[in-house]
Design a protein around this motif. Structure first.
Motif, PDB file in Angstrom:
ATOM      1  N   LEU A  11     -35.291  11.708   6.125  1.00  8.55           N
ATOM      2  CA  LEU A  11     -34.240  12.504   6.745  1.00  8.55           C
ATOM      3  C   LEU A  11     -34.762  13.213   7.990  1.00  8.55           C
ATOM      4  CD1 LEU A  11     -31.363  13.537   6.691  1.00  8.55           C
ATOM      5  CD2 LEU A  11     -32.105  15.360   5.162  1.00  8.55           C
ATOM      6  N   THR A  12     -35.968  13.743   7.906  1.00 11.49           N
ATOM      7  CA  THR A  12     -36.574  14.419   9.052  1.00 11.49           C
ATOM      8  C   THR A  12     -36.777  13.441  10.202  1.00 11.49           C
ATOM      9  OG1 THR A  12     -37.691  16.000   7.609  1.00 11.49           O
ATOM     10  CG2 THR A  12     -38.568  15.752   9.839  1.00 11.49           C
ATOM     11  N   GLU A  13     -37.286  12.254   9.908  1.00 12.12           N
ATOM     12  CA  GLU A  13     -37.478  11.232  10.944  1.00 12.12           C
ATOM     13  C   GLU A  13     -36.146  10.840  11.592  1.00 12.12           C
ATOM     14  OE1 GLU A  13     -40.194   9.764  12.357  1.00 12.12           O
ATOM     15  OE2 GLU A  13     -41.305  11.328  11.285  1.00 12.12           O
ATOM     16  N   LEU A  14     -35.109  10.694  10.779  1.00  7.21           N
ATOM     17  CA  LEU A  14     -33.793  10.353  11.322  1.00  7.21           C
ATOM     18  C   LEU A  14     -33.245  11.471  12.212  1.00  7.21           C
ATOM     19  CD1 LEU A  14     -32.120   8.607   8.272  1.00  7.21           C
ATOM     20  CD2 LEU A  14     -32.842   7.542  10.408  1.00  7.21           C
ATOM     21  N   GLU A  15     -33.475  12.717  11.825  1.00  3.82           N
ATOM     22  CA  GLU A  15     -33.030  13.843  12.646  1.00  3.82           C
ATOM     23  C   GLU A  15     -33.769  13.870  13.981  1.00  3.82           C
ATOM     24  OE1 GLU A  15     -33.752  17.064   9.933  1.00  3.82           O
ATOM     25  OE2 GLU A  15     -31.675  17.060   9.208  1.00  3.82           O
TER      26      GLU A  15
END
Length: 72
Positions: A11-15
């Motif tokens: 999720l952090t990478e996608l953000e």
């Protein structure tokens, strides 16, 4: 020390990717807007140049001397 949650990491990478994509989109939009302004200016200048050009009919005689580049 906490163990990293793989789902949270994803999720952090996608953000992060979404943030970079949004920034890139903003830059591209600014570039397109600037280019459109340049195109509009060039079109106006072309219209003005065409107004300044003497009207010549389709059968009007043209001098080849007028066709020579300026360095001749």
């Amino acid at each position: 020390m906490q163990d990293s949650n793989p789902l949270e990491d994803r999720l952090t990478e996608l953000e992060i990717k979404a943030s970079y994509t949004e920034d890139l989109l903003d830059h591209l939009n600014a570039t397109v807007a600037r280019q459109q302004q340049q195109i509009d200016l060039l079109v106006r200048e072309l219209v003005e140049l065409r107004k300044q050009q003497p009207e010549a009919g389709p059968g009007a005689a043209r001098s080849l001397r007028d066709e020579l580049p300026p360095h001749y």
